[in-house]
Write a protein that holds these residues in place. Structure first.
Motif, mmCIF file in Angstrom:
data_model
loop_
_atom_site.group_PDB
_atom_site.id
_atom_site.type_symbol
_atom_site.label_atom_id
_atom_site.label_comp_id
_atom_site.label_asym_id
_atom_site.label_seq_id
_atom_site.Cartn_x
_atom_site.Cartn_y
_atom_site.Cartn_z
ATOM 1 N N GLN A 231 0.832 -1.202 0.000
ATOM 2 C CA GLN A 231 0.000 0.000 0.000
ATOM 3 C C GLN A 231 0.867 1.254 0.000
ATOM 4 O O GLN A 231 2.026 1.233 0.456
ATOM 5 N N ALA A 232 0.305 2.319 -0.507
ATOM 6 C CA ALA A 232 1.008 3.599 -0.495
ATOM 7 C C ALA A 232 1.440 3.943 0.928
ATOM 8 O O ALA A 232 0.685 3.733 1.880
ATOM 9 N N GLY A 233 2.671 4.435 1.040
ATOM 10 C CA GLY A 233 3.245 4.732 2.343
ATOM 11 C C GLY A 233 4.036 3.597 2.938
ATOM 12 O O GLY A 233 4.747 3.795 3.933
ATOM 13 N N GLY A 234 3.912 2.433 2.342
ATOM 14 C CA GLY A 234 4.615 1.264 2.839
ATOM 15 C C GLY A 234 6.050 1.176 2.355
ATOM 16 O O GLY A 234 6.553 2.088 1.679
ATOM 17 N N SER A 235 6.679 0.063 2.692
ATOM 18 C CA SER A 235 8.092 -0.145 2.365
ATOM 19 C C SER A 235 8.309 -1.522 1.752
ATOM 20 O O SER A 235 7.553 -2.465 2.016
ATOM 21 N N LEU A 236 9.327 -1.588 0.938
ATOM 22 C CA LEU A 236 9.807 -2.852 0.389
ATOM 23 C C LEU A 236 11.324 -2.798 0.312
ATOM 24 O O LEU A 236 11.898 -1.709 0.173
ATOM 25 N N ARG A 237 11.934 -3.974 0.367
ATOM 26 C CA ARG A 237 13.386 -4.052 0.192
ATOM 27 C C ARG A 237 13.673 -5.045 -0.921
ATOM 28 O O ARG A 237 13.297 -6.215 -0.818
ATOM 29 N N LEU A 238 14.311 -4.550 -1.955
ATOM 30 C CA LEU A 238 14.724 -5.401 -3.062
ATOM 31 C C LEU A 238 16.166 -5.847 -2.847
ATOM 32 O O LEU A 238 16.989 -5.097 -2.316
ATOM 33 N N SER A 239 16.449 -7.060 -3.289
ATOM 34 C CA SER A 239 17.803 -7.588 -3.250
ATOM 35 C C SER A 239 18.191 -8.055 -4.640
ATOM 36 O O SER A 239 17.336 -8.479 -5.429
ATOM 37 N N CYS A 240 19.468 -7.989 -4.921
ATOM 38 C CA CYS A 240 19.990 -8.469 -6.196
ATOM 39 C C CYS A 240 21.323 -9.152 -5.902
ATOM 40 O O CYS A 240 22.266 -8.491 -5.445
ATOM 41 N N GLY B 161 15.580 10.746 -0.771
ATOM 42 C CA GLY B 161 14.999 10.834 0.563
ATOM 43 C C GLY B 161 14.056 9.701 0.902
ATOM 44 O O GLY B 161 13.642 9.568 2.066
ATOM 45 N N ARG B 162 13.706 8.883 -0.071
ATOM 46 C CA ARG B 162 12.790 7.755 0.174
ATOM 47 C C ARG B 162 13.460 6.404 -0.063
ATOM 48 O O ARG B 162 13.155 5.436 0.627
ATOM 49 N N PHE B 163 14.342 6.339 -1.043
ATOM 50 C CA PHE B 163 15.014 5.092 -1.398
ATOM 51 C C PHE B 163 16.473 5.145 -0.953
ATOM 52 O O PHE B 163 17.098 6.212 -0.978
ATOM 53 N N THR B 164 17.005 3.984 -0.595
ATOM 54 C CA THR B 164 18.407 3.879 -0.222
ATOM 55 C C THR B 164 19.027 2.657 -0.881
ATOM 56 O O THR B 164 18.505 1.546 -0.747
ATOM 57 N N ILE B 165 20.122 2.878 -1.578
ATOM 58 C CA ILE B 165 20.863 1.767 -2.176
ATOM 59 C C ILE B 165 22.041 1.439 -1.271
ATOM 60 O O ILE B 165 22.662 2.324 -0.676
ATOM 61 N N SER B 166 22.338 0.157 -1.161
ATOM 62 C CA SER B 166 23.492 -0.280 -0.384
ATOM 63 C C SER B 166 23.997 -1.586 -0.991
ATOM 64 O O SER B 166 23.314 -2.205 -1.814
ATOM 65 N N ARG B 167 25.169 -1.973 -0.573
ATOM 66 C CA ARG B 167 25.725 -3.219 -1.094
ATOM 67 C C ARG B 167 26.534 -3.918 -0.023
ATOM 68 O O ARG B 167 27.102 -3.277 0.865
ATOM 69 N N ASP B 168 26.586 -5.232 -0.141
ATOM 70 C CA ASP B 168 27.398 -6.066 0.731
ATOM 71 C C ASP B 168 28.282 -6.901 -0.189
ATOM 72 O O ASP B 168 27.824 -7.918 -0.744
ATOM 73 N N ASN B 169 29.500 -6.483 -0.362
ATOM 74 C CA ASN B 169 30.379 -7.171 -1.309
ATOM 75 C C ASN B 169 30.731 -8.581 -0.849
ATOM 76 O O ASN B 169 31.037 -9.442 -1.676
ATOM 77 N N ALA B 170 30.681 -8.828 0.436
ATOM 78 C CA ALA B 170 30.964 -10.182 0.936
ATOM 79 C C ALA B 170 29.849 -11.153 0.544
ATOM 80 O O ALA B 170 30.083 -12.362 0.450
ATOM 81 N N LYS B 171 28.646 -10.615 0.308
ATOM 82 C CA LYS B 171 27.497 -11.444 -0.067
ATOM 83 C C LYS B 171 27.134 -11.305 -1.538
ATOM 84 O O LYS B 171 26.123 -11.848 -1.982
ATOM 85 N N ASN B 172 27.947 -10.551 -2.285
ATOM 86 C CA ASN B 172 27.658 -10.333 -3.715
ATOM 87 C C ASN B 172 26.251 -9.786 -3.935
ATOM 88 O O ASN B 172 25.580 -10.159 -4.908
ATOM 89 N N THR B 173 25.807 -8.910 -3.067
ATOM 90 C CA THR B 173 24.417 -8.464 -3.101
ATOM 91 C C THR B 173 24.321 -6.946 -3.000
ATOM 92 O O THR B 173 25.048 -6.319 -2.226
ATOM 93 N N VAL B 174 23.407 -6.405 -3.781
ATOM 94 C CA VAL B 174 23.049 -4.997 -3.696
ATOM 95 C C VAL B 174 21.588 -4.925 -3.280
ATOM 96 O O VAL B 174 20.767 -5.764 -3.670
ATOM 97 N N TYR B 175 21.269 -3.920 -2.485
ATOM 98 C CA TYR B 175 19.924 -3.768 -1.935
ATOM 99 C C TYR B 175 19.310 -2.440 -2.359
ATOM 100 O O TYR B 175 20.023 -1.462 -2.611
ATOM 101 N N LEU B 176 18.001 -2.428 -2.390
ATOM 102 C CA LEU B 176 17.262 -1.176 -2.583
ATOM 103 C C LEU B 176 16.159 -1.133 -1.538
ATOM 104 O O LEU B 176 15.180 -1.870 -1.635
ATOM 105 N N GLN B 177 16.354 -0.280 -0.542
ATOM 106 C CA GLN B 177 15.335 -0.062 0.481
ATOM 107 C C GLN B 177 14.422 1.052 0.005
ATOM 108 O O GLN B 177 14.880 2.160 -0.266
ATOM 109 N N MET B 178 13.150 0.739 -0.117
ATOM 110 C CA MET B 178 12.176 1.704 -0.631
ATOM 111 C C MET B 178 11.163 2.008 0.450
ATOM 112 O O MET B 178 10.425 1.111 0.894
#
Length: 119
Positions: A13-22, A66-83
């Motif tokens: 729903q609008a106003g909510g959050s999701l976290r994507l992983s790659c 101000g709403r989304f944040t990208i981050s990465r964990d190179n030890a896990k070969n993963t990039v994240y998108l916190q929305m």
């Protein structure tokens, strides 16, 4: 060859959050710049955010600052998108991409994950 697999999409729903992983295959993830793109229905794919190889530099499109944040964990070969504070206009297929060399641009892509934000 680099394989990218996204996860974490869904309906929120609008106003909510999701976290994507790659998660990327291979041993040289830390040498890739990574980005998240999205394609909304009827529109072209656009860059949402990107992060440098060591995570020290990031870029955000104006619509997600101000709403989304990208981050990465190179030890896990993963990039994240916190929305956070999601809006209906964030509805799109989200793709992660890897740039294995700066002169190549983004040369590897994931299959995409659907994010739907209801009003």
């Amino acid at each position: 060859q680099v394989q990218l697999v996204e996860s974490g999409g869904g309906l929120v729903q609008a106003g909510g959050s999701l976290r994507l992983s790659c998660t990327a295959s291979g041993r040289t993830f830390s040498s890739y710049a990574m980005g998240w793109f999205r394609r909304a229905p009827g529109k072209e794919r656009v860059l949402v955010t990107e992060i440098s190889r060591n995570g020290g530099t990031t870029y955000y499109g104006d619509s997600v600052k101000g709403r989304f944040t990208i981050s990465r964990d190179n030890a896990k070969n993963t990039v994240y998108l916190q929305m956070n504070s999601l809006k209906p206009e964030d509805t799109a297929v989200y793709y992660c991409a890897a740039s294995t060399a700066s002169h190549r641009g983004y040369d590897y892509w994931g299959q995409g994950t659907q994010v739907t934000v209801s009003s």
